[in-house]
Design a protein around this motif. Structure first.
Motif, short mmCIF file in Angstrom:
data_model
loop_
_atom_site.label_atom_id
_atom_site.label_comp_id
_atom_site.label_asym_id
_atom_site.label_seq_id
_atom_site.Cartn_x
_atom_site.Cartn_y
_atom_site.Cartn_z
N ILE A 7 -0.23 34.12 33.66
CA ILE A 7 0.24 35.43 34.09
C ILE A 7 1.29 35.25 35.17
N VAL A 8 2.51 35.75 34.89
CA VAL A 8 3.59 35.59 35.87
C VAL A 8 3.97 36.90 36.56
N ILE A 9 3.68 38.03 35.91
CA ILE A 9 3.89 39.35 36.53
C ILE A 9 2.55 40.07 36.52
N ILE A 31 1.77 40.34 32.58
CA ILE A 31 2.75 39.84 31.63
C ILE A 31 2.72 38.32 31.68
N ARG A 32 2.67 37.70 30.51
CA ARG A 32 2.47 36.26 30.41
C ARG A 32 3.78 35.49 30.41
N LYS A 33 3.68 34.26 30.80
CA LYS A 33 4.83 33.37 30.83
C LYS A 33 5.42 33.20 29.43
N LYS A 187 12.83 32.39 23.39
CA LYS A 187 12.36 31.32 22.51
C LYS A 187 12.96 29.96 22.84
N GLU A 188 14.24 29.91 23.19
CA GLU A 188 14.90 28.64 23.48
C GLU A 188 14.75 28.22 24.95
N ASP A 189 14.90 29.19 25.85
CA ASP A 189 14.83 28.87 27.28
C ASP A 189 13.42 28.93 27.84
N GLY A 190 12.53 29.64 27.16
CA GLY A 190 11.17 29.81 27.67
C GLY A 190 11.07 30.77 28.83
N ARG A 191 12.05 31.66 28.96
CA ARG A 191 12.02 32.63 30.05
C ARG A 191 11.09 33.81 29.69
N THR A 192 10.62 34.48 30.71
CA THR A 192 9.81 35.69 30.54
C THR A 192 10.72 36.89 30.69
N LEU A 193 10.62 37.84 29.75
CA LEU A 193 11.47 39.02 29.80
C LEU A 193 10.63 40.29 29.76
N MET A 194 10.98 41.23 30.63
CA MET A 194 10.38 42.56 30.60
C MET A 194 11.51 43.54 30.32
#
Length: 333
Positions: A7-9, A31-33, A187-194
């Protein structure tokens, strides 16, 4: 919800009250990583207020919000180091080129030198802005500004990116390009987006999970297929039906079938709302009456339908409310 370190957020009892109105009301959200999370709701639902609290740009009345365990209210500067923000209308200096705007943002974040110049060039290429990089941003289309906005956000290499209505006002091609960029970031960078949005079809294509926001409250949260199954388990069925010949007598007969709640006209077809799956019984009834079924489709996994039913359940009234944002403040810190 998975392991805690995923959980990052996180928000707990997060609320923002203006006078007697709760813009955000006791919001509990995780919100998950690495996931793309869609925060859905009309203008005035509280989406932008939630974003402003997560970014540390407005204080909650009660409750807490954190990103990577950092308190969003007490440590707003630290939040700005780990989270990037793209508003619905990115603000750039119109007399400066795209490259100059990115260079300015980099400078404001303490980034300069040859490596920064290389990064700016790479980001312009990645967002498809190389050809327009040395043109003034005052000449840019909405789609070009959105793509430059993503490059701007990526300058400081944030692991979390928050976007407020990113597809608003884009033409179909601009929307396709932006959605593809968002996919890559996840998918490529592994970033979390809201992503905050009311454009459901676009959200459905890219989001791993969605949260439905109604008048400041999160009324549903999960994968789209899970929410669809939950809606049907609560005896909310919606079927598209087109029959020939069709007259008032037939519609009255269908309305009288056990389980049917209502029939609404939508274009050249009818929408049958019911408490159970009516496909088998209606097919038999129509066949017996020598009617021709031109179209029959059970809705369920469609986000528009899920969204509508949850709004009806919550007694939603779509209200229009102006947004208050401070993009430059966030961008330059």
């Amino acid at each position: 919800m998975g392991q805690n370190n995923d959980i990052v957020i996180r928000t707990k009892n997060l609320s923002k009250i203006y006078g007697t109105k709760a813009a955000v009301n006791h919001l509990d959200l995780e919100i998950r990583k690495g996931e793309v999370f869609g925060l859905l709701g009309p203008n005035g639902a509280g989406k932008t207020t939630t974003i402003m609290m997560l970014l540390g740009l407005t204080e909650p009345t009660v409750g807490q919000a954190s990103i990577y365990g950092i308190d969003c209210t007490r440590n707003a500067i630290d939040i700005k180091r780990v989270a990037g923000y793209l508003p619905d209308n990115p603000g750039f200096y119109p007399d400066m080129t795209g490259r100059q705007n990115l260079r300015f943002t980099a400078c404001m974040n303490g980034l300069q030198g040859e490596e920064t110049e290389k990064r700016i060039t790479q980001l312009l290429e990645r967002t498809g802005m190389t050809e327009a990089a040395d043109k003034k941003t005052g000449t840019y289309s909405k789609g070009m500004k959105q793509r430059l906005g993503i490059a701007d956000v990526l300058i400081k290499d944030p692991q979390i990116i928050i976007m407020d209505e990113p597809t608003l006002g884009l033409d179909p091609e601009g929307m396709r390009e932006l959605l593809e960029l968002i996919r890559q970031l996840s998918k490529e960078d592994g970033r979390t987006l809201m992503i905050s949005s009311h454009q459901l079809y676009q959200v459905q294509q890219i989001c791993d999970r969605v949260g439905i926001f109604v008048e400041g409250q999160l009324v549903a949260c999960g994968k789209i297929e899970e929410l669809g199954n939950q809606v049907q388990q609560e005896n909310h069925y919606s079927m598209e039906l087109q029959v020939e010949p069709c007259d008032d007598r037939l519609l009255g007969a269908i309305a009288g079938q056990d389980g049917v709640q209502s029939i609404e006209k939508e274009g050249n077809m009818f929408i049958v709302q019911s408490t159970k799956d009516m496909r088998k019984s209606l097919s038999a009834f129509l066949g017996k009456g020598n009617y021709t079924i031109l179209h029959m489709h059970q809705r369920g996994g469609d986000l528009d339908e899920i969204y509508r039913l949850y709004f009806e359940k919550a007694g939603q009234k779509d209200e229009s409310n102006s947004k208050k944002q401070n993009h430059r403040e966030y961008r330059h810190l």
